[in-house]
Design a protein around this motif. Structure first.
Motif, PDB file in Angstrom:
ATOM      1  N   UNK A  60       0.848  -1.206   0.000  1.00 23.32           N
ATOM      2  CA  UNK A  60       0.000   0.000   0.000  1.00 23.32           C
ATOM      3  C   UNK A  60       0.875   1.244   0.000  1.00 23.32           C
ATOM      4  N   UNK A  61       1.917   1.238   0.850  1.00 25.21           N
ATOM      5  CA  UNK A  61       2.776   2.413   0.986  1.00 25.21           C
ATOM      6  C   UNK A  61       3.569   2.697  -0.278  1.00 25.21           C
ATOM      7  N   UNK A  62       4.137   1.662  -0.887  1.00 20.40           N
ATOM      8  CA  UNK A  62       5.051   1.908  -1.992  1.00 20.40           C
ATOM      9  C   UNK A  62       4.443   1.764  -3.373  1.00 20.40           C
ATOM     10  N   UNK A  63       3.362   1.017  -3.498  1.00 18.22           N
ATOM     11  CA  UNK A  63       2.725   0.869  -4.805  1.00 18.22           C
ATOM     12  C   UNK A  63       1.542   1.815  -4.992  1.00 18.22           C
ATOM     13  N   UNK A  64       1.014   2.313  -3.890  1.00 19.33           N
ATOM     14  CA  UNK A  64      -0.127   3.240  -3.978  1.00 19.33           C
ATOM     15  C   UNK A  64       0.273   4.642  -3.539  1.00 19.33           C
ATOM     16  N   UNK A  65       0.672   4.777  -2.265  1.00 21.85           N
ATOM     17  CA  UNK A  65       0.914   6.106  -1.695  1.00 21.85           C
ATOM     18  C   UNK A  65       2.149   6.768  -2.291  1.00 21.85           C
ATOM     19  N   UNK A  66       3.282   6.051  -2.302  1.00 27.66           N
ATOM     20  CA  UNK A  66       4.489   6.681  -2.846  1.00 27.66           C
ATOM     21  C   UNK A  66       4.339   6.979  -4.330  1.00 27.66           C
ATOM     22  N   UNK A  67       3.620   6.139  -5.057  1.00 29.92           N
ATOM     23  CA  UNK A  67       3.398   6.395  -6.476  1.00 29.92           C
ATOM     24  C   UNK A  67       2.579   7.670  -6.666  1.00 29.92           C
ATOM     25  N   UNK A  68       1.585   7.864  -5.793  1.00 30.95           N
ATOM     26  CA  UNK A  68       0.754   9.074  -5.874  1.00 30.95           C
ATOM     27  C   UNK A  68       1.582  10.312  -5.568  1.00 30.95           C
ATOM     28  N   UNK A  69       2.457  10.205  -4.553  1.00 29.44           N
ATOM     29  CA  UNK A  69       3.328  11.330  -4.182  1.00 29.44           C
ATOM     30  C   UNK A  69       4.330  11.604  -5.302  1.00 29.44           C
ATOM     31  N   UNK A  70       4.896  10.544  -5.870  1.00 27.06           N
ATOM     32  CA  UNK A  70       5.861  10.690  -6.964  1.00 27.06           C
ATOM     33  C   UNK A  70       5.234  11.407  -8.149  1.00 27.06           C
ATOM     34  N   UNK A  71       4.015  11.001  -8.506  1.00 29.68           N
ATOM     35  CA  UNK A  71       3.308  11.617  -9.626  1.00 29.68           C
ATOM     36  C   UNK A  71       3.017  13.090  -9.325  1.00 29.68           C
ATOM     37  N   UNK A  72       2.635  13.378  -8.084  1.00 24.90           N
ATOM     38  CA  UNK A  72       2.309  14.755  -7.692  1.00 24.90           C
ATOM     39  C   UNK A  72       3.549  15.647  -7.744  1.00 24.90           C
ATOM     40  N   UNK A  73       4.667  15.124  -7.267  1.00 20.61           N
ATOM     41  CA  UNK A  73       5.918  15.892  -7.317  1.00 20.61           C
ATOM     42  C   UNK A  73       6.338  16.117  -8.760  1.00 20.61           C
ATOM     43  N   UNK A  74       6.220  15.079  -9.571  1.00 20.34           N
ATOM     44  CA  UNK A  74       6.595  15.151 -10.985  1.00 20.34           C
ATOM     45  C   UNK A  74       5.780  16.222 -11.711  1.00 20.34           C
ATOM     46  N   UNK A  75       4.489  16.350 -11.369  1.00 19.02           N
ATOM     47  CA  UNK A  75       3.613  17.307 -12.034  1.00 19.02           C
ATOM     48  C   UNK A  75       3.661  18.700 -11.408  1.00 19.02           C
ATOM     49  N   UNK A  76       4.197  18.817 -10.195  1.00 20.10           N
ATOM     50  CA  UNK A  76       4.290  20.118  -9.522  1.00 20.10           C
ATOM     51  C   UNK A  76       5.547  20.876  -9.929  1.00 20.10           C
ATOM     52  N   UNK A  77       6.633  20.143 -10.201  1.00 20.00           N
ATOM     53  CA  UNK A  77       7.892  20.788 -10.569  1.00 20.00           C
ATOM     54  C   UNK A  77       7.790  21.753 -11.743  1.00 20.00           C
ATOM     55  N   UNK A  78       7.137  21.359 -12.861  1.00 17.92           N
ATOM     56  CA  UNK A  78       7.069  22.244 -14.026  1.00 17.92           C
ATOM     57  C   UNK A  78       6.271  23.527 -13.798  1.00 17.92           C
ATOM     58  N   UNK A  79       5.626  23.666 -12.661  1.00 17.48           N
ATOM     59  CA  UNK A  79       4.859  24.883 -12.369  1.00 17.48           C
ATOM     60  C   UNK A  79       5.742  25.999 -11.822  1.00 17.48           C
ATOM     61  N   UNK A  80       7.053  25.758 -11.739  1.00 22.91           N
ATOM     62  CA  UNK A  80       7.977  26.762 -11.198  1.00 22.91           C
ATOM     63  C   UNK A  80       9.386  26.481 -11.691  1.00 22.91           C
ATOM     64  N   UNK A  81      10.269  27.433 -11.437  1.00 24.58           N
ATOM     65  CA  UNK A  81      11.677  27.251 -11.793  1.00 24.58           C
ATOM     66  C   UNK A  81      12.437  26.673 -10.603  1.00 24.58           C
ATOM     67  N   UNK A  82      13.657  26.249 -10.839  1.00 28.57           N
ATOM     68  CA  UNK A  82      14.486  25.711  -9.763  1.00 28.57           C
ATOM     69  C   UNK A  82      14.658  26.737  -8.654  1.00 28.57           C
ATOM     70  N   UNK A  83      14.940  27.972  -9.043  1.00 29.55           N
ATOM     71  CA  UNK A  83      15.149  29.043  -8.059  1.00 29.55           C
ATOM     72  C   UNK A  83      13.879  29.298  -7.259  1.00 29.55           C
ATOM     73  N   UNK A  84      12.722  29.319  -7.953  1.00 29.29           N
ATOM     74  CA  UNK A  84      11.457  29.571  -7.258  1.00 29.29           C
ATOM     75  C   UNK A  84      11.150  28.472  -6.245  1.00 29.29           C
ATOM     76  N   UNK A  85      11.573  27.232  -6.547  1.00 33.04           N
ATOM     77  CA  UNK A  85      11.288  26.098  -5.662  1.00 33.04           C
ATOM     78  C   UNK A  85      11.959  26.232  -4.305  1.00 33.04           C
ATOM     79  N   UNK A  86      13.041  27.013  -4.239  1.00 31.92           N
ATOM     80  CA  UNK A  86      13.738  27.191  -2.963  1.00 31.92           C
ATOM     81  C   UNK A  86      13.598  28.624  -2.449  1.00 31.92           C
TER      82      UNK A  86
END
Length: 224
Positions: A60-86
């Motif tokens: 559940x943790x690694x095939x469901x939850x971590x996959x959901x978090x991974x997808x969310x992080x992957x799709x959130x990154x392009x909404x900003x620049x590297x500098x903006x992220x920090x």
């Protein structure tokens, strides 16, 4: 368990389960380390479906939850620049990731960049809102199973060497600009001070000349 903390980090004291890759709209890349707390559903049917589909808590943790978090992080990154992220969008990265992991992936649209230093053809992504809320194009799997994610944290973003140098260069540039502005303001103030001092000195000299003139006139009159 009814609830647990899932870590995604390469550090042994943080579970050592692997940081998650992220990419930004300036083509910068890195890895994100952090954690998220998850809660099992209270609905009996959803609990049974979870056990039926995944079988174990680890699954559940690694095939469901971590996959959901991974997808969310992957799709959130392009909404900003590297500098903006920090910097200015540091909080937004947290918000976007937790919201997309829980509810689903945002609908986005491409917009032209306002950065005059960027390539004129560069397009940025902007979230599409409806009635004040982000539109979702694909529901999150955790929502389907009734799992709830909260207290999402980012402990560290490790950028590639190239991006780290770029951010450092940008920070030095900003500092340089601020210093230049401060020096320019000081120069203006110094010029004003010098001008005022010059006016004061001129007034003083003129007054001294008037005193001398008056004394000479008085002495001439006394001789007559």
């Amino acid at each position: 368990q009814r609830s647990n903390q899932l870590w995604f980090s390469n550090k042994e004291d943080e579970g050592g389960k692997g940081a998650i890759k992220i990419g930004f709209n300036d083509f910068g890349e890195g890895t994100v380390s952090g954690s998220v707390r998850w809660y099992m559903p209270t609905n009996k049917e959803q609990v049974l479906k979870l056990h039926s589909d995944y079988g174990t808590q680890e699954s559940i943790e690694f095939k469901l939850i971590k996959q959901a978090v991974t997808k969310a992080i992957y799709m959130s990154g392009p909404l900003m620049s590297s500098k903006e992220a920090v910097s200015e969008k540091k909080t937004a990265l947290l918000t976007y990731t937790e919201d997309q992991a829980n509810n689903g992936i945002y609908r986005t649209k491409a917009i032209a960049t306002k950065d005059t230093l960027a390539d004129a053809n560069t397009k940025l992504l902007e979230i599409v809102y409806k009635d004040g809320k982000p539109q979702i194009i694909k529901a999150s799997d955790v929502a389907t199973y009734g799992v709830v994610l909260s207290n999402f944290t980012i402990n560290e973003i490790v950028f590639s060497g190239t991006v780290t140098k770029q951010i450092a260069d940008q920070q030095r540039l900003v500092m340089s600009v601020q210093t230049s502005k401060a020096n320019a303001q000081k120069a203006i103030q110094d010029a004003i001070t010098t001008m005022k001092q010059g006016e004061a000195d001129a007034a003083k000299a003129k007054w001294e000349q008037e005193v001398i003139k008056a004394r000479l006139v008085t002495e001439a009159e006394s001789r007559n």
